[in-house]
Scaffold this motif. Structure first.
Motif, short mmCIF file in Angstrom:
data_model
loop_
_atom_site.label_atom_id
_atom_site.label_comp_id
_atom_site.label_asym_id
_atom_site.label_seq_id
_atom_site.Cartn_x
_atom_site.Cartn_y
_atom_site.Cartn_z
N ALA A 58 0.31 44.36 18.51
CA ALA A 58 1.68 43.84 18.39
C ALA A 58 2.56 44.26 19.56
O ALA A 58 3.41 43.49 20.02
N THR A 59 2.37 45.49 20.03
CA THR A 59 3.26 46.02 21.08
C THR A 59 2.73 45.81 22.48
O THR A 59 3.48 45.91 23.45
N PHE B 9 6.41 53.26 13.99
CA PHE B 9 5.63 52.60 12.94
C PHE B 9 5.18 53.65 11.93
O PHE B 9 4.91 54.79 12.28
N ARG C 7 -3.48 47.33 14.87
CA ARG C 7 -2.37 46.39 14.64
C ARG C 7 -1.18 46.73 15.53
O ARG C 7 -0.55 45.83 16.11
N VAL C 8 -0.86 48.01 15.64
CA VAL C 8 0.27 48.44 16.45
C VAL C 8 0.01 48.13 17.93
O VAL C 8 0.89 47.60 18.63
N CYS D 247 9.52 52.66 19.84
CA CYS D 247 9.01 51.78 18.80
C CYS D 247 8.30 52.66 17.78
O CYS D 247 7.36 53.39 18.12
N ASP E 115 1.40 48.24 3.31
CA ASP E 115 2.51 47.95 4.21
C ASP E 115 3.84 48.25 3.52
O ASP E 115 3.97 48.13 2.30
N CYS F 94 9.08 44.95 18.16
CA CYS F 94 9.49 45.97 19.11
C CYS F 94 8.50 46.05 20.27
O CYS F 94 7.28 46.06 20.07
N LYS F 95 9.02 46.11 21.49
CA LYS F 95 8.19 46.27 22.68
C LYS F 95 8.56 47.58 23.37
O LYS F 95 9.73 47.85 23.64
N ASN G 114 8.66 50.08 11.80
CA ASN G 114 7.94 48.85 11.48
C ASN G 114 8.69 47.57 11.85
O ASN G 114 8.69 46.60 11.11
N ASP G 115 9.32 47.62 13.01
CA ASP G 115 9.81 46.40 13.64
C ASP G 115 8.67 45.88 14.50
O ASP G 115 8.45 46.34 15.61
N TRP G 116 7.94 44.90 13.98
CA TRP G 116 6.73 44.44 14.66
C TRP G 116 7.03 43.60 15.89
O TRP G 116 6.11 43.22 16.62
#
Length: 337
Positions: free
Chosen positions: A155-156, A113, A151-152, A111, A38, A74-75, A70-72
């Motif tokens: 999270a999104t 990543f 993970r992405v 967004c 990360d 972020c939508k 990597n603003d987790w």
């Protein structure tokens, strides 16, 4: 080994790679334990690809994220419903590869990543150092990408992602799509990826400016152990990108593409690493769309070399057009020194 001391070995290893590339008679077994890492914190926006690669791929703080990534929290928006995942090239990092492109994508409303992948678990010689990415076997890197994608998506809340890969990163994407769970040939609607954009990807291998004949002579006629020895310095991922390698033969055996994916493949006439430059182009198979683009078409001013591709204003606008063809920006055409 100190990082500055490693620079000397790095230069020698890269020169060796250039002088032994070509149709590989045999690949050493790509055995190496690697991991993804990360990012931590943010680095500067860097103006030039080669300098970024040296400072933040080989020697610098390679854990820093490129700005905008990597603003987790972020939508995705209705205008840009799919997150964009960035995959760096050989012996590089997320910030070394995308310090300029990542904030451009973020400012455009995506967004974004990025992960560091293929890092050796144990320090070795030359480029095989724990802070240097895209060293390990490409299949292992694709498994690391698969974990990151989940993970992405979690999270999104997105159903799919888009991906941008530079050089080695393009192969990791293709491996993920072919054999890593990223695509379902029987049901393309279930694909986890919608669009793939590559810059100078070694899709059909590299001859590194035609020096491959020396590789064949050394490997076949002088020393069958030469490529395994070289692998100790550059890692399995470097060997797998040689034109004619068993890895590439297997990857491309059933065609270049998978159904349901739209590919935008960008090459540069001045690529000194992924050569010949048109070996990066893909052939569209059933159910796939491919746009092969030469950076200099309509813009001879842009003389970007291999590491310059993700730093090219024109390449950035090509990527933005591919991601959102309904709202295309004007194609940039400026020098990229």
């Amino acid at each position: 080994m100190a990082r500055w001391g490693c620079a000397v070995v790095t230069v020698a290893a890269v020169m060796s790679l250039g002088s032994i590339s070509g149709t590989a008679a045999a690949d050493p077994a790509p055995e190496m334990a690697t991991h993804a890492s990360d990012t931590v914190g943010y680095g500067p926006v860097l103006p030039q690809g080669d300098a970024a690669w040296v400072a933040y791929g080989l020697l610098g703080d390679t854990d820093l994220a490129p700005q905008g990534a990597n603003d987790w929290a972020c939508k995705p928006t209705a205008e840009h419903p799919r997150p964009v995942i960035l995959l760096h090239g050989s012996w590089n990092s997320a910030i070394g590869g995308f310090s300029r492109l990542s904030p451009q994508l973020s400012q455009a409303g995506y967004c974004v990543f990025a992960l560091n992948f293929g890092r050796p678990d144990v320090a070795g010689a030359g480029l095989v150092q724990p802070w240097i990415g895209a060293v390990g076997p490409i299949t292992e890197s694709a498994r690391q990408l698969a974990v990151f994608v989940e993970r992405v998506l979690a999270a999104t809340g997105a159903r799919q992602v888009d991906m941008i890969g530079h050089s080695h990163g393009g192969l990791v994407i293709r491996q993920y799509l072919k054999d890593g769970g990223g695509a379902d040939p029987a049901d393309p609607a279930a694909n986890k990826v919608e669009k793939v954009i590559t810059f100078g990807a070694t899709n059909h291998g590299t001859t590194l400016i035609g020096l491959g004949s020396l590789a064949v002579a050394v490997q076949q006629h002088l020393s069958s152990g030469f490529l395994p020895l070289l692998q100790e310095f550059i890692g399995p991922g470097g060997i797998e990108q040689l034109a004619g390698s068993p890895y590439l033969t297997q990857l491309n055996a059933d065609g270049d593409t998978v159904p349901g994916i739209e590919y935008t493949v960008v090459g540069t006439r001045y690529d000194e690493v992924s050569t010949p430059f048109d070996a990066t182009y893909l052939n569209a198979g059933p159910g796939a769309t491919v746009h092969n683009i030469l950076l200099q078409d309509g813009c001879p001013l842009d003389t970007s070399t291999h590491n310059g591709l993700p730093y090219s204003p024109r390449a950035a606008t090509i990527a933005l057009r591919a991601l959102d063809p309904d709202n295309p920006p004007e194609l940039a055409c400026t020098p990229n020194l």
